[in-house]
Scaffold this active site. Structure first.
Site, PDB file in Angstrom:
ATOM      1  N   CYS A  65       0.899  -1.088   0.073  1.00 26.23           N
ATOM      2  CA  CYS A  65       0.004  -0.050   0.021  1.00 26.23           C
ATOM      3  C   CYS A  65       0.809   1.292   0.008  1.00 26.23           C
ATOM      4  O   CYS A  65       0.361   2.312  -0.767  1.00 26.23           O
ATOM      5  CB  CYS A  65      -0.968  -0.149   0.984  1.00 26.23           C
ATOM      6  SG  CYS A  65      -1.806  -1.730   1.651  1.00 26.23           S
ATOM      7  N   CYS A  68       1.695   3.717  -3.171  1.00 24.02           N
ATOM      8  CA  CYS A  68       0.849   4.648  -3.777  1.00 24.02           C
ATOM      9  C   CYS A  68       0.192   5.579  -2.562  1.00 24.02           C
ATOM     10  O   CYS A  68      -0.062   6.811  -3.020  1.00 24.02           O
ATOM     11  CB  CYS A  68      -0.539   3.882  -4.162  1.00 24.02           C
ATOM     12  SG  CYS A  68      -0.025   2.950  -5.664  1.00 24.02           S
ATOM     13  N   HIS A  69       0.105   5.075  -1.474  1.00 28.93           N
ATOM     14  CA  HIS A  69      -0.543   6.020  -0.541  1.00 28.93           C
ATOM     15  C   HIS A  69       0.508   6.927   0.533  1.00 28.93           C
ATOM     16  O   HIS A  69       0.119   7.718   1.234  1.00 28.93           O
ATOM     17  CB  HIS A  69      -1.553   5.271   0.399  1.00 28.93           C
ATOM     18  CG  HIS A  69      -2.599   4.519  -0.341  1.00 28.93           C
ATOM     19  ND1 HIS A  69      -3.604   5.541  -0.748  1.00 28.93           N
ATOM     20  CD2 HIS A  69      -2.810   3.276  -0.873  1.00 28.93           C
ATOM     21  CE1 HIS A  69      -4.598   4.572  -1.373  1.00 28.93           C
ATOM     22  NE2 HIS A  69      -4.336   3.197  -1.319  1.00 28.93           N
ATOM     23  N   MET A 106      -7.199   1.375  -7.945  1.00 27.79           N
ATOM     24  CA  MET A 106      -6.571   0.475  -7.054  1.00 27.79           C
ATOM     25  C   MET A 106      -7.040  -0.919  -7.318  1.00 27.79           C
ATOM     26  O   MET A 106      -8.106  -1.345  -7.612  1.00 27.79           O
ATOM     27  CB  MET A 106      -7.341   0.816  -5.510  1.00 27.79           C
ATOM     28  CG  MET A 106      -6.891   0.092  -4.537  1.00 27.79           C
ATOM     29  SD  MET A 106      -7.298   0.731  -2.856  1.00 27.79           S
ATOM     30  CE  MET A 106      -7.372  -0.909  -2.020  1.00 27.79           C
ATOM     31  N   HIS A 349       5.499  10.925 -11.144  1.00 26.89           N
ATOM     32  CA  HIS A 349       5.754   9.333 -10.975  1.00 26.89           C
ATOM     33  C   HIS A 349       6.776   8.790 -11.843  1.00 26.89           C
ATOM     34  O   HIS A 349       8.174   8.570 -11.540  1.00 26.89           O
ATOM     35  CB  HIS A 349       4.457   8.520 -11.081  1.00 26.89           C
ATOM     36  CG  HIS A 349       4.580   6.974 -10.602  1.00 26.89           C
ATOM     37  ND1 HIS A 349       4.447   6.587  -9.204  1.00 26.89           N
ATOM     38  CD2 HIS A 349       4.848   5.840 -11.535  1.00 26.89           C
ATOM     39  CE1 HIS A 349       4.637   5.346  -9.343  1.00 26.89           C
ATOM     40  NE2 HIS A 349       4.820   4.943 -10.194  1.00 26.89           N
ATOM     41  N   HIS A 391       0.649   6.388 -17.234  1.00 24.27           N
ATOM     42  CA  HIS A 391       1.744   5.581 -16.464  1.00 24.27           C
ATOM     43  C   HIS A 391       2.663   5.225 -17.785  1.00 24.27           C
ATOM     44  O   HIS A 391       2.414   4.101 -18.208  1.00 24.27           O
ATOM     45  CB  HIS A 391       1.165   4.547 -15.908  1.00 24.27           C
ATOM     46  CG  HIS A 391       2.252   3.757 -14.930  1.00 24.27           C
ATOM     47  ND1 HIS A 391       2.819   2.742 -15.472  1.00 24.27           N
ATOM     48  CD2 HIS A 391       2.600   3.927 -13.765  1.00 24.27           C
ATOM     49  CE1 HIS A 391       3.612   2.154 -14.514  1.00 24.27           C
ATOM     50  NE2 HIS A 391       3.577   2.892 -13.459  1.00 24.27           N
TER      51      HIS A 391
HETATM   52 FE1  DHE Z   1       6.947   0.518 -10.075  1.00 20.01          FE
HETATM   53  C1  DHE Z   1       9.103   2.097 -12.344  1.00 20.01           C
HETATM   54  C2  DHE Z   1       6.951   3.428  -8.315  1.00 20.01           C
HETATM   55  C3  DHE Z   1       4.208  -0.349  -8.607  1.00 20.01           C
HETATM   56  C4  DHE Z   1       7.175  -2.535 -11.546  1.00 20.01           C
HETATM   57  N1  DHE Z   1       7.935   2.267 -10.216  1.00 20.01           N
HETATM   58  C5  DHE Z   1       8.765   2.687 -11.376  1.00 20.01           C
HETATM   59  C6  DHE Z   1       9.270   3.883 -11.055  1.00 20.01           C
HETATM   60  C7  DHE Z   1       8.799   4.307  -9.728  1.00 20.01           C
HETATM   61  C8  DHE Z   1       7.857   3.050  -9.147  1.00 20.01           C
HETATM   62  C9  DHE Z   1       8.844   5.530  -9.017  1.00 20.01           C
HETATM   63  C10 DHE Z   1      10.301   4.771 -11.707  1.00 20.01           C
HETATM   64  C11 DHE Z   1      11.749   4.587 -11.533  1.00 20.01           C
HETATM   65  C12 DHE Z   1      12.837   5.204 -12.552  1.00 20.01           C
HETATM   66  O1  DHE Z   1      12.383   5.281 -13.742  1.00 20.01           O
HETATM   67  O2  DHE Z   1      13.914   5.653 -11.840  1.00 20.01           O
HETATM   68  N2  DHE Z   1       5.776   1.480  -8.609  1.00 20.01           N
HETATM   69  C13 DHE Z   1       6.049   2.601  -8.151  1.00 20.01           C
HETATM   70  C14 DHE Z   1       5.047   2.578  -7.044  1.00 20.01           C
HETATM   71  O3  DHE Z   1       4.972   3.620  -5.902  1.00 20.01           O
HETATM   72  C15 DHE Z   1       3.821   1.419  -7.077  1.00 20.01           C
HETATM   73  C16 DHE Z   1       2.766   2.329  -7.861  1.00 20.01           C
HETATM   74  C17 DHE Z   1       3.482   1.068  -6.108  1.00 20.01           C
HETATM   75  C18 DHE Z   1       4.435   0.405  -4.972  1.00 20.01           C
HETATM   76  O4  DHE Z   1       3.979   0.127  -3.831  1.00 20.01           O
HETATM   77  O5  DHE Z   1       5.525   0.205  -5.677  1.00 20.01           O
HETATM   78  C19 DHE Z   1       4.829   0.770  -8.175  1.00 20.01           C
HETATM   79  N3  DHE Z   1       5.846  -1.127  -9.975  1.00 20.01           N
HETATM   80  C20 DHE Z   1       4.816  -1.593  -9.473  1.00 20.01           C
HETATM   81  C21 DHE Z   1       4.289  -2.973  -9.690  1.00 20.01           C
HETATM   82  O6  DHE Z   1       3.391  -3.326  -8.896  1.00 20.01           O
HETATM   83  C22 DHE Z   1       5.175  -3.542 -10.414  1.00 20.01           C
HETATM   84  C23 DHE Z   1       4.381  -3.971 -11.843  1.00 20.01           C
HETATM   85  C24 DHE Z   1       5.900  -4.864  -9.849  1.00 20.01           C
HETATM   86  C25 DHE Z   1       6.463  -4.320  -8.458  1.00 20.01           C
HETATM   87  O7  DHE Z   1       7.526  -4.356  -8.541  1.00 20.01           O
HETATM   88  O8  DHE Z   1       5.728  -4.189  -7.708  1.00 20.01           O
HETATM   89  C26 DHE Z   1       6.072  -2.384 -10.622  1.00 20.01           C
HETATM   90  N4  DHE Z   1       7.790  -0.107 -11.866  1.00 20.01           N
HETATM   91  C27 DHE Z   1       7.953  -1.453 -12.008  1.00 20.01           C
HETATM   92  C28 DHE Z   1       8.980  -1.551 -13.408  1.00 20.01           C
HETATM   93  C29 DHE Z   1       9.428  -0.357 -13.511  1.00 20.01           C
HETATM   94  C30 DHE Z   1       8.807   0.722 -12.419  1.00 20.01           C
HETATM   95  C31 DHE Z   1       8.956  -2.852 -14.259  1.00 20.01           C
HETATM   96  C32 DHE Z   1      10.383   0.239 -14.663  1.00 20.01           C
HETATM   97  C33 DHE Z   1      10.026   0.281 -15.975  1.00 20.01           C
HETATM   98  C34 DHE Z   1      11.011   0.489 -16.997  1.00 20.01           C
HETATM   99  O9  DHE Z   1      10.737   0.103 -18.092  1.00 20.01           O
HETATM  100  O10 DHE Z   1      11.990   0.854 -16.782  1.00 20.01           O
END
Ligand code: DHE
Length: 554
Positions: A65, A68-69, A106, A349, A391
């Site tokens: 959680c 996001c929150h 969500m 983000h 996104h």
């Molecule tokens: Fe991510 C990128 C944050 C949920 C997989 N994710 C990012 C980035 C951020 C971020 C800030 C950019 C990094 C950068 O470019 O320097 N992600 C978050 C969250 O805050 C969020 C919404 C909720 C959380 O609790 O993390 C979240 N993200 C997810 C997922 O549920 C994913 C699918 C699987 C996981 O790891 O939990 C996921 N995020 C990814 C991936 C990238 C990513 C694969 C990089 C994308 C790319 O092509 O470079």
């Protein structure tokens, strides 16, 4: 700092006596402070949790959680869920929201199998109690976690194998806290490294020799791709919650900084940390606690979202989520640090470069906007609406037959791909406005293309419709308005994230499941070429090709 107990990995700072708070203690504290007691929205008594229940809920909150929150529950990609807000709702309503999800994006944590009904009930009570404040983390404590497993002098001088390093892939195995290295040519598993809890991203070093990873637990690791079986050669824990890492890429008149430094962005504590790029020794902490760009009110938790390394200046471009600022952090003189702070839009983000690598295009997802920053002129350009919660991941750049160079995003809140002009010089009349839109398979997380391809690939990971979250939809650059070709790629799991191989003729995607798979497609024909399988492929999520990551090809 991570311990395994009956529920799997836990951050040990959350188990420490100082942070063990029963609901009873919290209620007592709240009463002492003369703040209204949390209720249940129906006039009945405040929820109570045993010490164990509270710790279980804290961990679930951290894992599912807080991203996001926010740790303090003040909201960002998700709304403010402070106890003041949550006690306005009934426990039954909260439980339903947690279990089933919302139309605003969500996830339904129960519906998708991540939480049981009992856990949803527990979380409903937890969010009606005041949010516990996690501890700080300073340089001394970070240094205590720093380990160099293979000193720089003992690392090989040249690759110890015949594989093409530039076509290697790093693949996250999210739920086991590991990262796999796969040979992109023959699809062999090269090695599996112990990275960190719920590893979030890989980034390749500027030379392509190292892969860096960052875990949700704030542990940063590096692997040496010269080794026959790459393993973690250095690590540090510099945050208690983190999502981003990148390296220094600049070489020019102001010096050679290639692979000299790494920068980790923390969600908690709200700070970024500069590390030695070769050993991961933490060097400098830069706090992000500051004021919001618009109201100039102090924010206690401005988290670091995307970090992008500039190719034209010795600096990182860093998105500060809650305050809506983009900071250009000049790493050429860490002792006399200079920063340019650019006002953009709140709740930044993810994002990446346009095709020229001059403009950063970043989503302010709770504002439904993309913000544009000119890193050459070092200033804000504009922002524009695209759809519900854009996104883009790193985004996608291509040449549209009518509008010239364009970029695009998918959306968390609706099944939509929005395409916008990104060539202010050659096509100023279309720059920074949406020129094309199409429906995708459903609300999704990522899209990807490659300069050699005619295709743009989109997922629908967040779709609530049965089967739709396993759908892939592919658009044609030369006939975008014809709509996508879509198919269900797997009978189980969810489809998430795409990456091209170095040649730009293959696309890799993941079946995100405990029994995960990597599906490899021929990009020209959209036909499946092969599936990479194995017991080790547990919850594969992001995947990065070395060449494409070094050169920011997307
Ligand atoms: Fe991510 C990128 C944050 C949920 C997989 N994710 C990012 C980035 C951020 C971020 C800030 C950019 C990094 C950068 O470019 O320097 N992600 C978050 C969250 O805050 C969020 C919404 C909720 C959380 O609790 O993390 C979240 N993200 C997810 C997922 O549920 C994913 C699918 C699987 C996981 O790891 O939990 C996921 N995020 C990814 C991936 C990238 C990513 C694969 C990089 C994308 C790319 O092509 O470079």
């Amino acid at each position: 700092m991570w311990e395994r107990d009956r529920n799997g990995f836990r951050p040990s700072w959350r188990l420490g006596a100082n942070h063990r708070r029963s609901a009873g203690c919290l209620v007592a504290l709240v009463a002492l402070a003369s703040v209204a007691l949390p209720g249940t929205g129906s006039g009945s008594a405040a929820p109570t949790l045993s010490d164990q229940e509270f710790k279980d809920a804290e961990f679930i909150y951290f894992d599912r959680c807080s991203g996001c929150h926010g740790a303090l529950r003040k909201g960002a990609t998700g709304p403010n869920i402070s106890d003041e807000q949550m006690t306005k709702q009934t426990l039954a309503k909260l439980e339903e929201t947690i279990y089933e999800g919302t139309d605003a994006g969500m996830p339904g944590w129960g519906r998708t199998g991540e939480l049981t009904r009992e856990q949803a009930k527990l979380m409903a009570k937890f969010v009606q109690l005041p949010a516990p404040v996690p501890p700080e983390l300073g340089l001394k404590a970070m240094k205590a976690t720093h380990k160099v497993h293979v000193p720089v002098a003992e690392r090989p001088k040249k690759p110890q194998h015949k594989r093409d390093i530039e076509n290697m892939f790093g693949v996250i195995l999210r739920d086991v806290g590991k990262g796999a290295i796969i040979d992109g040519d023959n699809k062999e598993l090269v090695s599996i490294a112990e990275t960190g809890f719920a590893v979030h991203i890989f980034r390749a070093s500027a030379t392509g020799r190292y892969f860096y990873t960052i875990g949700r637990d704030g542990k940063v690791t590096m692997m040496d791709l010269y080794e026959e079986k790459p393993r973690v050669v250095a690590e540090s824990r510099v945050c208690l919650d983190a999502r981003s890492v990148d390296v220094s890429k600049y070489k020019g008149p102001e010096g050679d900084f290639v692979d000299k430094y790494a920068l980790v962005g923390c969600y908690w504590p709200p700070q970024m940390v500069v590390l030695d790029g070769q050993t991961l020794e933490p060097l400098k902490v830069i706090s992000t606690r500051s004021s919001t760009y618009d109201t100039n009110e102090y924010h206690p938790e401005p988290r670091v979202a995307t970090i992008v390394a500039s190719h034209i200046a010795p600096e990182w471009v860093v998105a500060i989520k809650e305050t809506g600022m983009v900071w250009l952090v000049d790493y050429s003189d860490l002792k006399n640090l200079t920063m340019t702070q650019i006002e953009t839009e709140r709740f930044l983000h993810d994002g990446g470069w346009d095709a020229t690598k001059r403009y950063l295009l970043i989503a302010a997802n709770m504002r439904d906007q993309i913000a544009v920053i000119d890193t050459k002129e070092r200033k804000f350009v504009t922002k524009f609406e695209t759809g519900i919660k854009p996104h883009p991941g790193r985004g996608a750049n291509w040449n549209d037959p009518e509008y010239g160079p364009v970029s695009a995003t998918t959306h968390l809140g609706e099944g939509l791909i929005a395409v916008y002009g990104s060539d202010p010089k050659g096509h100023p009349e279309y720059a920074w406005e949406v020129v094309r839109e199409q429906e995708t398979g459903g609300p999704g997380l990522f899209l990807k293309t490659h300069p050699k391809s005619n295709h743009i690939w989109t997922d629908a990971t967040l779709s609530k419709e049965e089967g739709a979250n396993r759908k892939i939809c592919v658009f044609k650059k030369d006939d975008f308005d014809a709509g996508p070709t879509c198919w269900e790629a797997s009978p189980y799991g969810k489809i998430v994230h795409f990456e091209y191989n170095k040649g730009g003729d293959e696309v890799w995607t993941a079946v995100w499941d405990k029994k995960g798979e990597i599906i490899v497609y021929d990009d020209a024909t959209l036909k499946e070429k092969t599936r990479i399988t194995g017991d080790w492929l547990v919850t594969p999520t992001g995947k990065w090709n070395v060449y494409n990551t070094v050169h920011d090809v997307y």
